[in-house]
Scaffold this motif. Structure first.
Motif, PDB file in Angstrom:
ATOM      1  N   ARG A 135       0.836  -1.217   0.000  1.00  0.00           N
ATOM      2  CA  ARG A 135       0.000   0.000   0.000  1.00  0.00           C
ATOM      3  C   ARG A 135       0.870   1.267   0.000  1.00  0.00           C
ATOM      4  O   ARG A 135       0.608   2.225  -0.707  1.00  0.00           O
ATOM      5  CB  ARG A 135      -0.896   0.029   1.245  1.00  0.00           C
ATOM      6  CG  ARG A 135      -2.017  -0.967   1.226  1.00  0.00           C
ATOM      7  CD  ARG A 135      -2.640  -1.140   2.584  1.00  0.00           C
ATOM      8  NE  ARG A 135      -1.899  -2.069   3.420  1.00  0.00           N
ATOM      9  CZ  ARG A 135      -2.276  -2.452   4.642  1.00  0.00           C
ATOM     10  NH1 ARG A 135      -3.369  -1.968   5.175  1.00  0.00           N
ATOM     11  NH2 ARG A 135      -1.558  -3.310   5.335  1.00  0.00           N
ATOM     12  N   ASP A 136       1.927   1.233   0.819  1.00  0.00           N
ATOM     13  CA  ASP A 136       2.797   2.410   0.922  1.00  0.00           C
ATOM     14  C   ASP A 136       3.658   2.571  -0.328  1.00  0.00           C
ATOM     15  O   ASP A 136       3.859   3.691  -0.824  1.00  0.00           O
ATOM     16  CB  ASP A 136       3.728   2.278   2.129  1.00  0.00           C
ATOM     17  CG  ASP A 136       2.977   2.168   3.435  1.00  0.00           C
ATOM     18  OD1 ASP A 136       1.802   2.601   3.477  1.00  0.00           O
ATOM     19  OD2 ASP A 136       3.560   1.662   4.411  1.00  0.00           O
ATOM     20  N   ASP A 195       3.703   5.796  -3.101  1.00  0.00           N
ATOM     21  CA  ASP A 195       4.871   6.600  -3.476  1.00  0.00           C
ATOM     22  C   ASP A 195       5.131   6.563  -4.985  1.00  0.00           C
ATOM     23  O   ASP A 195       5.530   7.570  -5.573  1.00  0.00           O
ATOM     24  CB  ASP A 195       6.118   6.125  -2.707  1.00  0.00           C
ATOM     25  CG  ASP A 195       6.201   6.765  -1.336  1.00  0.00           C
ATOM     26  OD1 ASP A 195       5.140   7.087  -0.764  1.00  0.00           O
ATOM     27  OD2 ASP A 195       7.332   6.975  -0.833  1.00  0.00           O
ATOM     28  N   TYR A 209       1.983  -3.940  10.150  1.00  0.00           N
ATOM     29  CA  TYR A 209       1.870  -2.717   9.352  1.00  0.00           C
ATOM     30  C   TYR A 209       1.651  -1.506  10.260  1.00  0.00           C
ATOM     31  O   TYR A 209       0.677  -1.456  11.022  1.00  0.00           O
ATOM     32  CB  TYR A 209       0.702  -2.876   8.367  1.00  0.00           C
ATOM     33  CG  TYR A 209       0.478  -1.652   7.525  1.00  0.00           C
ATOM     34  CD1 TYR A 209       1.411  -1.289   6.558  1.00  0.00           C
ATOM     35  CD2 TYR A 209      -0.653  -0.864   7.696  1.00  0.00           C
ATOM     36  CE1 TYR A 209       1.218  -0.165   5.770  1.00  0.00           C
ATOM     37  CE2 TYR A 209      -0.866   0.256   6.907  1.00  0.00           C
ATOM     38  CZ  TYR A 209       0.069   0.610   5.953  1.00  0.00           C
ATOM     39  OH  TYR A 209      -0.121   1.730   5.183  1.00  0.00           O
ATOM     40  N   LEU A 213       9.140   5.747   3.408  1.00  0.00           N
ATOM     41  CA  LEU A 213       8.007   6.065   2.532  1.00  0.00           C
ATOM     42  C   LEU A 213       7.067   7.086   3.176  1.00  0.00           C
ATOM     43  O   LEU A 213       7.000   7.215   4.410  1.00  0.00           O
ATOM     44  CB  LEU A 213       7.233   4.786   2.194  1.00  0.00           C
ATOM     45  CG  LEU A 213       8.075   3.685   1.525  1.00  0.00           C
ATOM     46  CD1 LEU A 213       7.225   2.457   1.253  1.00  0.00           C
ATOM     47  CD2 LEU A 213       8.724   4.172   0.242  1.00  0.00           C
ATOM     48  N   LYS A 272       3.690   7.515   3.519  1.00  0.00           N
ATOM     49  CA  LYS A 272       2.542   7.248   4.397  1.00  0.00           C
ATOM     50  C   LYS A 272       2.944   6.865   5.828  1.00  0.00           C
ATOM     51  O   LYS A 272       2.412   7.426   6.790  1.00  0.00           O
ATOM     52  CB  LYS A 272       1.635   6.172   3.773  1.00  0.00           C
ATOM     53  CG  LYS A 272       0.709   6.775   2.725  1.00  0.00           C
ATOM     54  CD  LYS A 272      -0.108   5.742   2.012  1.00  0.00           C
ATOM     55  CE  LYS A 272      -1.076   5.054   2.939  1.00  0.00           C
ATOM     56  NZ  LYS A 272      -2.075   4.262   2.217  1.00  0.00           N
ATOM     57  N   PRO A 273       3.875   5.925   6.016  1.00  0.00           N
ATOM     58  CA  PRO A 273       4.242   5.591   7.409  1.00  0.00           C
ATOM     59  C   PRO A 273       4.982   6.722   8.123  1.00  0.00           C
ATOM     60  O   PRO A 273       4.861   6.858   9.351  1.00  0.00           O
ATOM     61  CB  PRO A 273       5.121   4.340   7.263  1.00  0.00           C
ATOM     62  CG  PRO A 273       5.510   4.269   5.829  1.00  0.00           C
ATOM     63  CD  PRO A 273       4.483   4.983   5.052  1.00  0.00           C
TER      64      PRO A 273
END
Ligand SMILES: C[S@@+](CC[C@H](N)C(=O)[O-])C[C@H]1O[C@@H](n2cnc3c(N)ncnc32)[C@H](O)[C@@H]1O
Length: 205
Positions: A110-111, A115, A160, A182, A184-185
């Protein structure tokens, strides 16, 4: 990091060391620092002495340790991989719980997809990015436990991020390292950790 950027970072680190009056030199093939520095008399040898690209990060951690010495709270690393920096953190904060957040598998799809779609990474396919940070070690958690000097202080949050944060919701932190690479995290890490950072605490991303 490309080789050119890597070499430039070494030059910068040498310049900083010279400015600060520290005796630093590179090995014959630019492979490592060959002189130890004043700090090393009090801090045992750690991985960054053999990994010059991590030199500034290791020294910064030692300074942060002094800055947050009187603060209460745990420490955390989000994005642990094989635990190189976690080992240093565990050494520098022997009396604090160290929360370690990672899938311990690789980047999450997902991440990685986010990107790629947002064009944050150039010239890397979705599959290659997703496979980044895969390790050959069968059980990274046991490996890291075995490599850390105070394993009883480690609290693993495997999975996650940020789905793994719920159990720590009341924790307060003196130092947090966000190193998930990345978007999102890292964003989620700022959202979660910043409000839980003690006044005067330190967060690096
Ligand atoms: C650059 S590596 C961390 C390197 C490590 N801090 C060190 O100094 O050796 C990035 C790590 O972040 C982890 N990671 C990235 N996104 C994540 C997410 N959403 N949840 C959990 N772990 C994630 C990857 O699995 C990978 O191990």
């Amino acid at each position: 990091m490309g080789l050119g950027l890597f070499r430039r970072s070494l030059v910068l680190q040498q310049w900083i060391a010279k400015k600060c009056g520290m005796r630093v030199s590179l090995g014959p093939e630019d492979t490592g620092l060959v002189y130890r520095m004043p700090y090393d008399e009090v801090a045992p040898t750690h991985c960054y002495l053999n990994a010059p690209y991590d030199y500034c990060r290791g020294r910064t951690l030692e300074l942060v340790r002094e800055q947050v010495e009187d603060l209460p709270g745990s420490v955390a690393e989000c994005g642990v991989f094989m635990g190189d920096f976690a080992r240093l953190m565990n050494h520098c904060f022997p009396n604090r719980k160290l929360f370690l957040y990672d899938t311990f598998e690789s980047f999450d799809k997902r991440d990685a997809d986010f990107d790629v779609e947002a064009d944050f990474v150039k010239g890397v396919s979705r599959d290659d990015l997703h496979a980044t940070c895969k390790t050959d070690v069968l059980d990274p958690v046991s490996f890291i436990r075995g490599a850390c000097p105070h394993p009883e202080k480690l609290v693993f949050r495997k999975g996650y991020f940020p789905e793994t944060v719920t159990p720590d919701a009341d924790e307060e932190f003196a130092f947090v390292s966000l190193d998930t690479d990345l978007y999102k995290p890292i964003y989620a890490g700022l959202e979660f950790f910043y409000p839980r950072l003690h006044d005067g605490g330190h967060l690096r991303a």
